[in-house]
Structures are given as C-alpha cells and as structure tokens.
Design a protein around this motif. Structure first.
Motif, PDB file in Angstrom:
ATOM      1  N   TYR A  31      -7.761   2.519   5.990  1.00  0.00           N
ATOM      2  CA  TYR A  31      -7.145   1.884   4.828  1.00  0.00           C
ATOM      3  C   TYR A  31      -6.918   2.929   3.740  1.00  0.00           C
ATOM      4  N   ALA A  32      -7.973   3.310   3.029  1.00  0.00           N
ATOM      5  CA  ALA A  32      -7.823   4.323   1.986  1.00  0.00           C
ATOM      6  C   ALA A  32      -7.350   5.645   2.568  1.00  0.00           C
ATOM      7  N   PHE A  33      -7.779   5.951   3.795  1.00  0.00           N
ATOM      8  CA  PHE A  33      -7.353   7.211   4.430  1.00  0.00           C
ATOM      9  C   PHE A  33      -5.839   7.280   4.565  1.00  0.00           C
ATOM     10  N   THR A  34      -5.197   6.136   4.851  1.00  0.00           N
ATOM     11  CA  THR A  34      -3.732   6.134   4.991  1.00  0.00           C
ATOM     12  C   THR A  34      -3.070   6.491   3.662  1.00  0.00           C
ATOM     13  N   CYS A  35      -3.680   6.059   2.551  1.00  0.00           N
ATOM     14  CA  CYS A  35      -3.148   6.384   1.223  1.00  0.00           C
ATOM     15  C   CYS A  35      -3.343   7.863   0.914  1.00  0.00           C
ATOM     16  N   LEU A  36      -4.513   8.391   1.265  1.00  0.00           N
ATOM     17  CA  LEU A  36      -4.764   9.812   1.058  1.00  0.00           C
ATOM     18  C   LEU A  36      -3.762  10.660   1.837  1.00  0.00           C
ATOM     19  N   ALA A  37      -3.475  10.234   3.081  1.00  0.00           N
ATOM     20  CA  ALA A  37      -2.517  10.971   3.911  1.00  0.00           C
ATOM     21  C   ALA A  37      -1.110  10.878   3.327  1.00  0.00           C
ATOM     22  N   GLY A  38      -0.685   9.658   2.979  1.00  0.00           N
ATOM     23  CA  GLY A  38       0.654   9.473   2.418  1.00  0.00           C
ATOM     24  C   GLY A  38       0.821  10.177   1.085  1.00  0.00           C
ATOM     25  N   GLY A  39      -0.214  10.119   0.239  1.00  0.00           N
ATOM     26  CA  GLY A  39      -0.170  10.807  -1.046  1.00  0.00           C
ATOM     27  C   GLY A  39      -0.097  12.312  -0.879  1.00  0.00           C
ATOM     28  N   SER A  40      -0.807  12.832   0.112  1.00  0.00           N
ATOM     29  CA  SER A  40      -0.772  14.270   0.379  1.00  0.00           C
ATOM     30  C   SER A  40       0.617  14.717   0.813  1.00  0.00           C
ATOM     31  N   LEU A  97       0.828  -1.197   0.000  1.00  0.00           N
ATOM     32  CA  LEU A  97       0.000   0.000   0.000  1.00  0.00           C
ATOM     33  C   LEU A  97       0.873   1.262   0.000  1.00  0.00           C
ATOM     34  N   ALA A  98       1.893   1.244   0.835  1.00  0.00           N
ATOM     35  CA  ALA A  98       2.786   2.406   0.941  1.00  0.00           C
ATOM     36  C   ALA A  98       3.527   2.659  -0.367  1.00  0.00           C
ATOM     37  N   PHE A  99       4.086   1.616  -0.954  1.00  0.00           N
ATOM     38  CA  PHE A  99       4.817   1.773  -2.219  1.00  0.00           C
ATOM     39  C   PHE A  99       3.913   2.316  -3.314  1.00  0.00           C
ATOM     40  N   PHE A 100       2.720   1.745  -3.452  1.00  0.00           N
ATOM     41  CA  PHE A 100       1.861   2.115  -4.572  1.00  0.00           C
ATOM     42  C   PHE A 100       1.215   3.478  -4.400  1.00  0.00           C
ATOM     43  N   THR A 101       1.011   3.898  -3.162  1.00  0.00           N
ATOM     44  CA  THR A 101       0.501   5.252  -2.943  1.00  0.00           C
ATOM     45  C   THR A 101       1.454   6.284  -3.519  1.00  0.00           C
ATOM     46  N   THR A 147       4.620   7.643   5.984  1.00  0.00           N
ATOM     47  CA  THR A 147       3.324   8.125   6.461  1.00  0.00           C
ATOM     48  C   THR A 147       2.245   7.076   6.228  1.00  0.00           C
ATOM     49  N   THR A 148       2.197   6.552   5.003  1.00  0.00           N
ATOM     50  CA  THR A 148       1.195   5.530   4.672  1.00  0.00           C
ATOM     51  C   THR A 148       1.399   4.268   5.499  1.00  0.00           C
ATOM     52  N   LEU A 149       2.642   3.803   5.554  1.00  0.00           N
ATOM     53  CA  LEU A 149       2.930   2.542   6.237  1.00  0.00           C
ATOM     54  C   LEU A 149       2.655   2.627   7.731  1.00  0.00           C
TER      55      LEU A 149
END
Length: 208
Positions: A153-162, A101-105, A182-184
């Motif tokens: 789940y998706a929120f962690t990606c939104l945070a990491g992407g931001s 998830l972290a890598f792909f974000t 951040t995502t991980l």
C-alpha cells in the motif's frame, strides 16, 4: 494547456476519486447522508490537509472552495448511481482507492517539489497525501486501515513518488503519467496477487 493547469485538474480528479471511495464505504456501512458527506470529505482532503500542515503551507481547500464542490458533486453522483444497486463488491472500493492513491501520490510530491523541498521530503509528502485520507476514512468507518492489511500500500506510493521525482526534472507531464501508472499498477497488482513485504515469518504463540 500549461503544466499548472494540468496539475490543477489532476488534483481535482484525485479529489473526486477519493470522494467516490469514501462514499462507497459509507454505502457499505449503511451511513446516513451526513455520514456519507463526512466520509467522502475526510477521504478526499484528509491527506492533502495533513501534508499542507506538515509543510507549513496554506491548506489548499481553504483558499480554493472549488475542491469542496468537487467532493459534493462526486459524492452526489455516486449516491445517485448507488440508488440502482443493492450491493457494492469490496473490489470496487479497492480499485477506487487505488486510483485515488495514484493521483494523490503524484500531486503530493509535486506540491512539495514546487515549494522547494528536498526530493526525499517530496516522496514522503506524496505518500502522506495518498495514504492519510484513506486511513482516516477506515478508522471512522471502524475498519482496519488498508495501510495495515499486509498487501503493498504505502510502498506503492513511495515507488510512484520516486519515479515522479526522478523524471520531473526532464518533463513534468511525463513524470505525472509515469508516477500515476507506477503507483496504480503496483497497487492493482498487490490487490490481484496479494503482494506484500514479508518481514516476519508466520508463527504461532505457544500456550502453557
């Protein structure tokens, strides 16, 4: 190593980790060899394929088949490792999924940014890249998708992407690291302490 080479290898690491995640779930579901490869591939490239189609970009693995070799290698190595184990704990699958998830974000957001899209679209595409492959994996395996299980789940990606998008203008290499962690860390924290975004209070349906 230049930044494009770094992004390329980070992308392959994400592909490998998600392929491992798909293989682990296939093992838990007692799938045959074909099922293992299908689940590994869908998990690894499902999100990135969806992202590229939405952005009207060339689908990455069609033009670079090394991604397919990465999936096969990761799946085969995982199969060999699983030959010596009778059981895989659910936490192992969750952790492998969190790393992917972290890598792909980060890679999804970076690809959209490289194509010149708005920062908000970059964040959304990072989330799509990270979440969609795992969702397809769970649906094919007849599991409730992790995306819908309540924990962040998706929120962690939104945070990491931001974080990635905000820092990328200053340093892309630092943005990769901060976006990844951040995502991980958010996802691992959600797994460990069951963090969730509560919208509705618990209620019970009345029956007459």
């Amino acid at each position: 190593m230049d930044i494009n080479t770094l992004f390329y290898w980070v992308d392959h690491m994400g592909i490998a980790v998600f392929a491992v995640s798909g293989t682990l779930l296939a093992f838990r579901k007692n799938m045959d060899g074909f099922g293992v490869i299908v689940l590994a591939a869908v998990t690894a490239i499902g999100g990135g394929t969806t992202r590229d189609l939405i952005l009207d970009l060339p689908v990455f693995w069609v033009y670079d088949t090394y991604y397919l070799y990465t999936i096969l290698t990761a799946a085969l190595l995982t199969i060999l490792w699983l030959r010596f184990r009778d059981y895989i704990h659910q936490k192992t699958l969750l952790i492998a999924d969190a790393v992917g998830l972290a890598f792909f974000t980060v890679m999804g957001a970076q690809k959209a940014m490289q194509a010149g899209f708005d920062p908000l679209i970059c964040i959304i595409m990072g989330t799509v890249s990270a979440c969609f492959g795992g969702m397809l994996r769970d649906v094919l395996a007849r599991d409730v998708p992790m995306l819908l299980k309540g924990e962040l789940y998706a929120f962690t990606c939104l945070a990491g992407g931001s974080v990635f998008v905000l820092v990328a203008d200053y340093s892309q290499s630092i943005a990769i690291v901060l976006g990844l962690f951040t995502t991980l860390l958010l996802r691992l924290g959600a797994i460990r302490w069951h963090w969730s975004l509560v919208v509705f209070h618990e209620h019970h349906d009345g029956h007459r």
